[in-house]
Design a protein around this motif. Structure first.
Motif: not given
Length: 298
Positions: A1-30
């Protein structure tokens, strides 16, 4: 399986972007755990120059989750030496097999100059940087599952470089037509990850006001403005924060069904994966939004 094939399988069709600039690490974990539990396959985080360093951020979130893929959108090449980029990505990919996607980008001239560095040709800089990464592969760990390398590529030339020297492209904030053209330029064997901002607001005036507040088209030397001109938009439509037509093409606003329909439009146009970001004041609110959207997006 190529890198691209593997990535297509693992990424899924839709993901999310978490882009809040500053926050404590525990908030990012949650927030990361909530998004993972909602069923999304991928979380993307961004980076400027300084501040929330992207590989440190990715490591915090990888350790806090079980299966979700973590991606950089983007890791800023002006923030580190190419050997450091290659080494950092390789260490994380080795530690968390199959759970890393690397998006590399050149940022914007004004931001680079503010950091005390001299802006140079984005295309030439990216090509040289990728050569530097490739030259340092032998000194880095060898992950069990190779990570995909994507370029933040808006222009035809940068997309050509992505086809030549990467596993795909990662354009942001562009109309569906841009996605269709990007797929044609990349061909069928490369990844195309599209970044889209969702605004859960059904009032057109309010939604467009929120979009214009990003000042996406007003930044000096904005690559988004150049790319929209390449698509045929006139200067008048791109001034003053963008005409209604431009805002409606670049931003995904409306109710849940409207947002889902726009995401599907990009998938139908050739995107392998769409990363959705939302406008919220903090990470908890972002997680709330993604939990609400999960039934329609997934």
């Amino acid at each position: 399986m190529t890198v691209v094939d593997e990535a297509r399988k693992r990424l899924g069709r839709v993901g999310v972007g978490l882009v809040t600039p500053i926050a404590p690490a525990e908030e990012w974990r949650r927030a990361a755990r909530r998004v993972e539990d909602a069923g999304y396959g991928t979380i993307w985080v961004n980076e400027g120059i300084g501040g929330r360093e992207v590989f440190t951020q990715l490591s915090v979130m990888l350790a806090a989750t079980r299966r979700v893929v973590l991606g950089s959108a983007i890791a800023n090449l002006w923030a580190r030496h190419p050997a450091t980029m290659q080494g950092a990505a390789s260490v994380l990919a080795d530690a968390y097999p199959g759970r890393l996607a690397l998006g590399v980008g050149v940022s914007m001239g004004a931001l680079v100059e503010q950091s005390g560095q001299k802006w140079t040709s984005p295309l030439g800089r990216m090509r040289d940087y990728l050569d530097g990464m490739d030259a340092s592969v032998a000194a880095a760990p060898v992950p069990e599952v190779p990570f995909p390398r994507l370029l933040a590529a808006l222009s035809p030339k940068m997309q050509g470089l992505a086809r030549e020297k990467a596993d795909g492209a990662l354009p942001a904030a562009m109309p569906v037509e841009h996605t269709r053209l990007a797929r044609e330029r990349l061909g069928p064997d490369k990844l195309l990850v599209v970044m889209q901002t969702a605004i859960r607001e059904t009032d057109p005036e309010k939604a467009r006001g929120i979009a214009r507040g990003t000042q996406m088209l007003d930044l000096p030397g904005s690559p988004y403005t150049r790319s929209l001109k390449n698509l045929g938009y006139e200067d008048a439509a791109l001034s003053g924060g963008g005409s209604d037509e431009v805002i409606d093409a670049c931003f995904n606003w409306g109710d849940d069904d409207a947002i889902c329909e726009r995401v599907q439009d990009h998938l139908d146009a050739g995107a392998d994966h769409v990363c959705v970001t939302v406008f919220t004041p903090d990470l908890a609110s972002s997680a709330d939004e993604f939990e609400r959207l999960a039934p329609v997006l997934l």
